[in-house]
Design a protein around this motif. Structure first.
Motif, mmCIF file in Angstrom:
data_model
loop_
_atom_site.group_PDB
_atom_site.id
_atom_site.type_symbol
_atom_site.label_atom_id
_atom_site.label_comp_id
_atom_site.label_asym_id
_atom_site.label_seq_id
_atom_site.Cartn_x
_atom_site.Cartn_y
_atom_site.Cartn_z
ATOM 1 N N SER A 137 1.140 9.097 -5.996
ATOM 2 C CA SER A 137 1.174 10.537 -5.722
ATOM 3 C C SER A 137 1.961 11.277 -6.798
ATOM 4 O O SER A 137 1.827 12.480 -6.958
ATOM 5 N N LYS A 161 0.837 -1.219 0.000
ATOM 6 C CA LYS A 161 0.000 0.000 0.000
ATOM 7 C C LYS A 161 0.864 1.258 0.000
ATOM 8 O O LYS A 161 0.557 2.241 -0.678
ATOM 9 N N GLU A 215 0.911 4.017 -2.903
ATOM 10 C CA GLU A 215 0.552 5.405 -2.580
ATOM 11 C C GLU A 215 1.670 6.367 -2.983
ATOM 12 O O GLU A 215 1.413 7.452 -3.524
#
Ligand SMILES: [Zn+2]
Length: 438
Positions: A249, A241, A245
């Motif tokens: 981004s 995760k 992430e």
């Protein structure tokens, strides 16, 4: 100053008259636009883009309108007997690897100079493009550091012919989990990807790879590690995760090598967009993939090739367990409605032989038309290549023509007669190539 103004004026002149933007009228027997077949369609290309596609009279009308606005007549490319398709998109390549029956993966990583590997990669890039694959998603240099960055730049700068590249650079592995392995535990052996674990080191590794050029972050969600011979999960779901992430981004997707059931489950829950291989998928895993919109890149040809390298005599001996299982799980993925990416893990087998995966997808139960969609519009969509994979107005002019009807006989994709990338012709067999005519 006067001279400079005259030169600028000349630039405007050639721009306005379209001398800089070549015009091609392509006349195949039929067009596969990424979704369906249209008999008798033509395509007009100007510069780097497709500017008209459809019934010949409409396309010729568009060409005439351009002529009345001062452009010269298009060069006609006669593709009689051919089907015109979007340039194929290879979903899983390693341009820095060559077939393992020539040199084992370990020896390529440990014994071949990076300069040697790069020279080979330039040849692989050309072979790939000439076989009609105008884009590759290249999923890791396997020990050749960030050399895919320079290869991609060399292609984009027109120094060498090759496909558009979506690159992963080094890829990420959990410490201790990858290869080359099997050495004394007392020595450190260079690995085929970058080791990183835990919060800070993972964030840094993802950002470093992106900063140096990665378009996509690849992780190994499982691997055969330690002394046990089977694939076991590597990263924790929370680590995946975090990687996803961090990559997201910056607008980059994360994808996962995942062969085991648990590795697949973690990669799906962690937010990876495609799973590579997926050999131990189950109906439950595939329905989870379908539900979360995660695509499967099955790499059928790699398993087939490796089994043969290990001694299986295909067509003579019965299929080994691994192949039998792969047929079953591939069928389960299809039944669950999972999006299938075309990608063979080419490099394990010969570059330029990418069509092998298409043939195997048909052999394992997919309709030829669905395979063509997978290798064009589906891969474009899954890989976020919004202007590729379709023969549509204003899309990049990446086009291939093959003799025959690949929607009926998939092997016709091998009968490449014409390859265009970004409006530039790299292969044109029925007529004299404009490149060689120059
Ligand atoms: Zn691979």
């Amino acid at each position: 100053m006067k001279q400079l103004l005259a030169f600028i004026g000349f630039l405007f002149f050639i721009q306005g008259n379209g001398f800089t933007q070549k015009l091609y009228l392509l006349k195949p027997d039929r067009v596969f636009d990424g979704t369906a077949i249209y008999e008798g369609w033509s395509v007009l290309v100007q510069g780097e883009k497709i500017i008209a596609v459809g019934e010949p009279k409409n396309v010729e009308e568009a060409a005439k309108n351009l002529q009345t606005s001062g452009k010269s007549a298009p060069q006609i490319i006669d593709l009689k007997g051919c089907t015109l398709l979007p340039g194929f998109i290879e979903g899983h390549s390693h341009l820095f690897l060559h077939p393992y029956n020539e040199t084992t993966w370990d020896d390529q990583v440990l014994k071949e100079a990076r300069s040697l590997r790069t020279v080979r990669a330039t040849l692989h890039a050309k072979q790939t493009l000439m076989a009609g694959f105008t884009t590759v998603r290249d999923l890791g240099t396997e020990g050749a550091e960030f050399d895919d960055v320079g290869l991609k730049q060399a292609i984009n700068q027109g120094i060498i012919p090759g496909p558009r590249m979506v690159i992963a650079t080094k890829a990420l592995i959990a410490t201790g989990s990858y290869a080359p392995k099997g050495f004394s535990p007392d020595i450190e052996v260079p690995q085929g990807a970058e080791e990183a674990d835990g919060h800070d080191r993972l964030i840094q590794a993802v950002r470093r790879q992106i900063g140096k050029g990665a378009d996509v972050v690849k992780i190994y969600a499982d691997y055969r590690w330690g002394l046990m011979g089977d694939a076991r999960p590597t990263f924790l779901v929370d680590e995946i995760k975090l990687i996803v992430e961090t990559a997201r981004s910056s607008g980059r997707p994360t994808i996962a090598h995942a062969g085991s059931t648990e590795g697949m489950r973690r990669a799906i829950l962690g937010g990876c967009e495609t799973l590579e291989h997926g050999d131990a998928g189950t109906p439950e895993i595939f329905s989870l993939m379908h539900e979360k919109g995660v695509a499967l890149c099955p790499t059928l040809a790699a398993g087939d090739a490796v089994s043969q390298y290990r001694g299986w005599k295909k067509g003579i001996e019965p299929e080994p367990e691994r192949i039998k299982n792969k047929r079953i799980t591939f069928k389960q993925a299809l039944d669950a409605g999972v999006t299938i990416c075309f990608g063979g893990d080419v490099g394990v087998f010969s570059h330029g032989d990418n069509a092998r995966e298409m043939e195997m997808m048909v052999d394992y139960g997919m309709k030829p038309l669905d395979v063509l969609r997978s290798a064009t519009s589906v891969n474009a969509n899954v890989f976020h290549l919004s202007q590729l994979g379709n023969v549509k107005t204003n899309f990049w002019a990446d086009l291939v023509a093959v003799e025959g009807r690949p929607e009926e006989h998939i092997s016709d994709v091998r009968k490449i007669k014409f390859v265009m990338k970004n409006g530039e012709i790299f292969r044109n067999e029925p007529s004299l190539s404009p490149k060689s005519a120059k």
